[in-house]
Design an enzyme around this catalytic site. Structure first.
Site, PDB file in Angstrom:
ATOM      1  N   LYS A  22       3.143  10.161 -10.637  1.00 16.82           N
ATOM      2  CA  LYS A  22       4.017   9.329 -11.467  1.00 16.82           C
ATOM      3  C   LYS A  22       4.491   8.096 -10.700  1.00 16.82           C
ATOM      4  O   LYS A  22       4.403   6.973 -11.176  1.00 16.82           O
ATOM      5  CB  LYS A  22       5.239  10.142 -11.906  1.00 16.82           C
ATOM      6  CG  LYS A  22       6.333   9.292 -12.526  1.00 16.82           C
ATOM      7  CD  LYS A  22       7.627  10.051 -12.731  1.00 16.82           C
ATOM      8  CE  LYS A  22       8.460  10.191 -11.487  1.00 16.82           C
ATOM      9  NZ  LYS A  22       9.741   9.525 -11.421  1.00 16.82           N
ATOM     10  N   ASN A  23       4.993   8.334  -9.482  1.00 16.14           N
ATOM     11  CA  ASN A  23       5.640   7.234  -8.763  1.00 16.14           C
ATOM     12  C   ASN A  23       4.654   6.183  -8.279  1.00 16.14           C
ATOM     13  O   ASN A  23       5.042   5.075  -7.938  1.00 16.14           O
ATOM     14  CB  ASN A  23       6.486   7.778  -7.610  1.00 16.14           C
ATOM     15  CG  ASN A  23       7.759   8.425  -8.141  1.00 16.14           C
ATOM     16  OD1 ASN A  23       8.115   8.225  -9.310  1.00 16.14           O
ATOM     17  ND2 ASN A  23       8.428   9.206  -7.311  1.00 16.14           N
ATOM     18  N   CYS A 117      17.649   7.989 -12.559  1.00 15.94           N
ATOM     19  CA  CYS A 117      18.312   9.275 -12.339  1.00 15.94           C
ATOM     20  C   CYS A 117      19.635   9.063 -11.602  1.00 15.94           C
ATOM     21  O   CYS A 117      19.728   8.207 -10.719  1.00 15.94           O
ATOM     22  CB  CYS A 117      17.425  10.175 -11.483  1.00 15.94           C
ATOM     23  SG  CYS A 117      16.091  10.935 -12.386  1.00 15.94           S
ATOM     24  N   ARG A 122      21.881   3.703  -5.520  1.00 15.03           N
ATOM     25  CA  ARG A 122      20.579   3.069  -5.666  1.00 15.03           C
ATOM     26  C   ARG A 122      20.631   1.565  -5.972  1.00 15.03           C
ATOM     27  O   ARG A 122      20.189   1.125  -7.039  1.00 15.03           O
ATOM     28  CB  ARG A 122      19.740   3.808  -6.716  1.00 15.03           C
ATOM     29  CG  ARG A 122      19.608   5.276  -6.398  1.00 15.03           C
ATOM     30  CD  ARG A 122      18.691   5.981  -7.335  1.00 15.03           C
ATOM     31  NE  ARG A 122      17.302   5.785  -7.003  1.00 15.03           N
ATOM     32  CZ  ARG A 122      16.301   6.231  -7.742  1.00 15.03           C
ATOM     33  NH1 ARG A 122      16.537   6.877  -8.852  1.00 15.03           N
ATOM     34  NH2 ARG A 122      15.058   6.033  -7.383  1.00 15.03           N
ATOM     35  N   PRO A 123      21.143   0.773  -5.043  1.00 14.71           N
ATOM     36  CA  PRO A 123      21.141  -0.679  -5.257  1.00 14.71           C
ATOM     37  C   PRO A 123      19.736  -1.265  -5.151  1.00 14.71           C
ATOM     38  O   PRO A 123      18.787  -0.566  -4.792  1.00 14.71           O
ATOM     39  CB  PRO A 123      22.025  -1.202  -4.118  1.00 14.71           C
ATOM     40  CG  PRO A 123      22.005  -0.145  -3.083  1.00 14.71           C
ATOM     41  CD  PRO A 123      21.702   1.160  -3.756  1.00 14.71           C
ATOM     42  N   VAL A 124      19.599  -2.570  -5.450  1.00 17.72           N
ATOM     43  CA  VAL A 124      18.283  -3.226  -5.341  1.00 17.72           C
ATOM     44  C   VAL A 124      18.338  -4.399  -4.364  1.00 17.72           C
ATOM     45  O   VAL A 124      17.495  -5.285  -4.406  1.00 17.72           O
ATOM     46  CB  VAL A 124      17.751  -3.700  -6.711  1.00 17.72           C
ATOM     47  CG1 VAL A 124      17.319  -2.533  -7.569  1.00 17.72           C
ATOM     48  CG2 VAL A 124      18.780  -4.571  -7.432  1.00 17.72           C
ATOM     49  N   ASP A 308      12.108  14.376  -2.901  1.00 19.20           N
ATOM     50  CA  ASP A 308      11.730  14.790  -4.257  1.00 19.20           C
ATOM     51  C   ASP A 308      11.298  16.257  -4.329  1.00 19.20           C
ATOM     52  O   ASP A 308      10.985  16.750  -5.419  1.00 19.20           O
ATOM     53  CB  ASP A 308      10.605  13.890  -4.797  1.00 19.20           C
ATOM     54  CG  ASP A 308      11.098  12.488  -5.111  1.00 19.20           C
ATOM     55  OD1 ASP A 308      12.324  12.285  -5.143  1.00 19.20           O
ATOM     56  OD2 ASP A 308      10.255  11.598  -5.319  1.00 19.20           O
TER      57      ASP A 308
HETATM   58  C1  EPZ Z   1      11.260   6.161  -4.928  1.00 21.42           C
HETATM   59  O1  EPZ Z   1      12.540   5.672  -5.302  1.00 21.42           O
HETATM   60  C2  EPZ Z   1      10.915   7.219  -5.943  1.00 21.42           C
HETATM   61  N1  EPZ Z   1      10.906   6.648  -7.282  1.00 21.42           N
HETATM   62  C3  EPZ Z   1      11.926   8.354  -5.872  1.00 21.42           C
HETATM   63  O2  EPZ Z   1      11.511   9.364  -6.761  1.00 21.42           O
HETATM   64  C4  EPZ Z   1      11.966   8.912  -4.463  1.00 21.42           C
HETATM   65  O3  EPZ Z   1      12.967   9.885  -4.376  1.00 21.42           O
HETATM   66  C5  EPZ Z   1      12.245   7.792  -3.451  1.00 21.42           C
HETATM   67  O4  EPZ Z   1      11.270   6.721  -3.619  1.00 21.42           O
HETATM   68  C6  EPZ Z   1      12.193   8.257  -2.003  1.00 21.42           C
HETATM   69  O5  EPZ Z   1      10.946   8.813  -1.726  1.00 21.42           O
HETATM   70  C7  EPZ Z   1       9.874   5.919  -7.707  1.00 21.42           C
HETATM   71  O6  EPZ Z   1       8.911   5.677  -6.992  1.00 21.42           O
HETATM   72  C8  EPZ Z   1       9.912   5.444  -9.111  1.00 21.42           C
HETATM   73  P1  EPZ Z   1      13.964   4.020  -1.983  1.00 21.42           P
HETATM   74  P2  EPZ Z   1      13.102   4.337  -4.672  1.00 21.42           P
HETATM   75  O7  EPZ Z   1      14.032   2.582  -2.327  1.00 21.42           O
HETATM   76  O8  EPZ Z   1      12.002   3.383  -4.478  1.00 21.42           O
HETATM   77  C9  EPZ Z   1      18.475   2.918  -0.795  1.00 21.42           C
HETATM   78  C10 EPZ Z   1      11.720  10.934  -8.508  1.00 21.42           C
HETATM   79  O9  EPZ Z   1      12.382  11.975  -8.698  1.00 21.42           O
HETATM   80  N2  EPZ Z   1      18.161   1.534  -1.216  1.00 21.42           N
HETATM   81  O10 EPZ Z   1      13.103   4.458  -0.871  1.00 21.42           O
HETATM   82  O11 EPZ Z   1      14.241   3.934  -5.504  1.00 21.42           O
HETATM   83  C11 EPZ Z   1      18.599   3.840  -1.996  1.00 21.42           C
HETATM   84  O12 EPZ Z   1      19.859   3.745  -2.609  1.00 21.42           O
HETATM   85  C12 EPZ Z   1      12.342   9.704  -7.907  1.00 21.42           C
HETATM   86  O13 EPZ Z   1      10.525  10.830  -8.813  1.00 21.42           O
HETATM   87  C13 EPZ Z   1      19.061   0.527  -1.014  1.00 21.42           C
HETATM   88  O14 EPZ Z   1      20.146   0.736  -0.452  1.00 21.42           O
HETATM   89  O15 EPZ Z   1      13.600   4.876  -3.279  1.00 21.42           O
HETATM   90  C14 EPZ Z   1      18.310   5.188  -1.394  1.00 21.42           C
HETATM   91  O16 EPZ Z   1      19.464   5.740  -0.829  1.00 21.42           O
HETATM   92  C15 EPZ Z   1      13.797   9.847  -7.658  1.00 21.42           C
HETATM   93  N3  EPZ Z   1      18.757  -0.763  -1.436  1.00 21.42           N
HETATM   94  C16 EPZ Z   1      17.314   4.874  -0.294  1.00 21.42           C
HETATM   95  O17 EPZ Z   1      17.429   3.461  -0.047  1.00 21.42           O
HETATM   96  C17 EPZ Z   1      17.583  -1.032  -2.060  1.00 21.42           C
HETATM   97  O18 EPZ Z   1      17.351  -2.195  -2.430  1.00 21.42           O
HETATM   98  C18 EPZ Z   1      15.864   5.221  -0.641  1.00 21.42           C
HETATM   99  O19 EPZ Z   1      15.459   4.518  -1.752  1.00 21.42           O
HETATM  100  C19 EPZ Z   1      16.649   0.000  -2.248  1.00 21.42           C
HETATM  101  C20 EPZ Z   1      16.960   1.290  -1.826  1.00 21.42           C
END
Ligand code: EPZ
Length: 421
Positions: A22-23, A117, A122-124, A308
């Site tokens: 999916k991801n 979720c 989860r900021p961007v 996950d």
């Molecule tokens: C991806 O999320 C996956 N989602 C998540 O799967 C997965 O848990 C995660 O990666 C970690 O492996 C998708 O691919 C759609 P990150 P993502 O950016 O990209 C912080 C599922 O159940 N962060 O690595 O959002 C954030 O808040 C989902 O399938 C910032 O602070 O994960 C988190 O604490 C849930 N600023 C950490 O980094 C940002 O701009 C990891 O997030 C981006 C992230």
């Protein structure tokens, strides 16, 4: 609203075929915005999330066709709109990844800040930093991000991520592939989904080096071509069914599952007394009679233990001999399954980002509520092993990320069915 009803106690035997991830699929779908030629994705999982992403892309002018079989063809011959409204972005975070491709191709875009979720803030900020490094000007107002490329389009740049964010790495890769010159992503995420996206972008014409390491270099192209690409097997689905076998007992082959994508999990499962081994078709998992032993884990970015699969692992540990300590380091609110598992008789104490799980002899079926995707499936796993009937409510979370879950499990002997109200 649908619910899943499980009669616990049946062992799982046979084989389960693993779907596309999916991801990965969601980001590959966003890549279709980068070219005016068709992008064909094979082994495409049919999920609520991919349908949802399809709706957003269709609104932007992409023609999205499903079939034959697990195939999807996306054709962005012309971008009709560069505006992604709140209603189509709020439900799912991956939709935010259309921002970079739209700015790269059309020079500007306005995309709502995402939802997803409820597992943490989860900021961007890292996504936006990455686009700024490629020359985009970013403005935030009223819940929307407006990004504008300089005259002549995005330009290659140096992107330093303070945290190896999966989404920000992918977003940067997508945009950099259609930017002029070379981009370097430092402290890039190393998840297998990154490698999958790199393969796809390379087949579309970008030069991508270093995916799977912490430094990714991309030579962007003025134009990218169409592609036919097979989505990588879902390592989290693989992990989930492996842990279902650990909980329920039995012997199952996970066809298409990639051994090398879950090595830390396999080690933890072996430590816990479960047989896991690579097989010709994928991965074999078995537990016949042996007692599960309490095992500690800590979630980490790849190649560490995947966040996950944390909820699913916890479900298995509730029935272990001894105590397990489960530490979550990626998301700050990812123990919502703990109180629901407790309703089934588990003994779990949560302190901050640590859960102490004291194994109990057996779980007892009960009605429970799904809170997010992976939490929901941890309740299914617990239900498979619990005595009596477990009813998992709010199943729409499960449908976001697991394809034909009841069918795959019942084929192996699970007593599981879906009921609609
Ligand atoms: C991806 O999320 C996956 N989602 C998540 O799967 C997965 O848990 C995660 O990666 C970690 O492996 C998708 O691919 C759609 P990150 P993502 O950016 O990209 C912080 C599922 O159940 N962060 O690595 O959002 C954030 O808040 C989902 O399938 C910032 O602070 O994960 C988190 O604490 C849930 N600023 C950490 O980094 C940002 O701009 C990891 O997030 C981006 C992230």
């Amino acid at each position: 609203m649908d619910r899943i009803v499980i009669q616990g106690g049946a062992k799982l035997n046979g084989s389960i075929s693993i779907s596309g991830a999916k991801n990965s699929a969601l980001k590959l779908m966003a890549a279709a915005l980068l070219t005016d030629e068709p992008v064909v994705l094979t082994r495409m999982p049919r999920l609520a999330d991919s349908r949802f992403m399809g709706h957003l892309l269709a609104r932007l002018g992409v023609s999205v066709e499903e079939g034959p079989g697990p195939e999807m063809t996306l054709h962005a011959g012309r971008i009709a709109d560069t505006y992604a409204p709140y209603d189509l972005v709020r439900k799912m975070r991956a939709t935010f990844n259309v921002l970079g491709p739209l700015v790269a191709r059309e020079g500007r875009a306005k995309v709502s800040l995402p939802g997803g979720c409820a597992i943490g803030a989860r900021p961007v900020d890292l996504h936006l930093k990455a686009l700024e490094a490629l020359g985009a000007q970013i403005e935030l107002s009223e819940g929307y991000v407006e990004a504008t490329a300089p005259k002549g389009g995005l330009v290659g740049g140096e992107i330093e991520l303070p945290f190896a964010s999966v989404g920000a790495t992918e977003h940067a890769m997508l945009a950099a592939s259609l930017a002029r010159g070379e981009s370097v992503i430092d402290n890039a995420a190393r998840e297998p989904e990154i490698g999958d996206l790199a393969d796809c972008l390379a087949a579309m014409g970008a030069e991508v080096e270093g995916a799977g390491t912490s430094t990714i270099r991309i030579q962007g192209r003025e134009r990218l071509s169409g592609v036919r690409h097979q989505v990588v097997a879902d390592r989290i689905e693989t992990a989930t069914y492996a842990l279902a076998v650990a909980a329920a007992g039995g012997d199952v082959e996970l066809e298409g599952g990639r051994w090398e994508h879950n090595k830390v999990l396999w080690r933890a499962m072996s430590d816990a007394g479960v047989t896991v081994e690579p097989s010709d078709a994928g991965v074999r998992v078995a537990r016949n009679g042996s007692q599960i032993v309490g095992t500690d884990i800590e979630t980490q970015p790849f190649p560490g233990f995947p966040t996950d699969a944390q909820a699913q692992f916890m479900a298995v540990m509730t029935m272990a001999e001894g105590t397990s300590v489960i530490r979550e380091t990626i998301f700050e609110n990812r123990f919502m399954h703990a109180p629901e598992l407790t309703r089934l008789g588990a003994d779990i104490a949560v302190h901050g980002n640590e859960a102490i799980v004291r194994g109990v002899k057996s779980l007892k079926g009960a009605p429970v509520m799904a809170t997010d995707l992976r939490a929901s499936v941890s309740l299914v796993i617990a239900g498979l092993a619990a005595e009596g009937e477990t009813v998992v409510n709010r199943v729409y979370h499960l449908d976001r990320g697991f394809e034909r879950l009841e069918e795959k499990l019942s084929k192996c002997g699970a007593q599981i069915r879906r009921e609609s109200e």
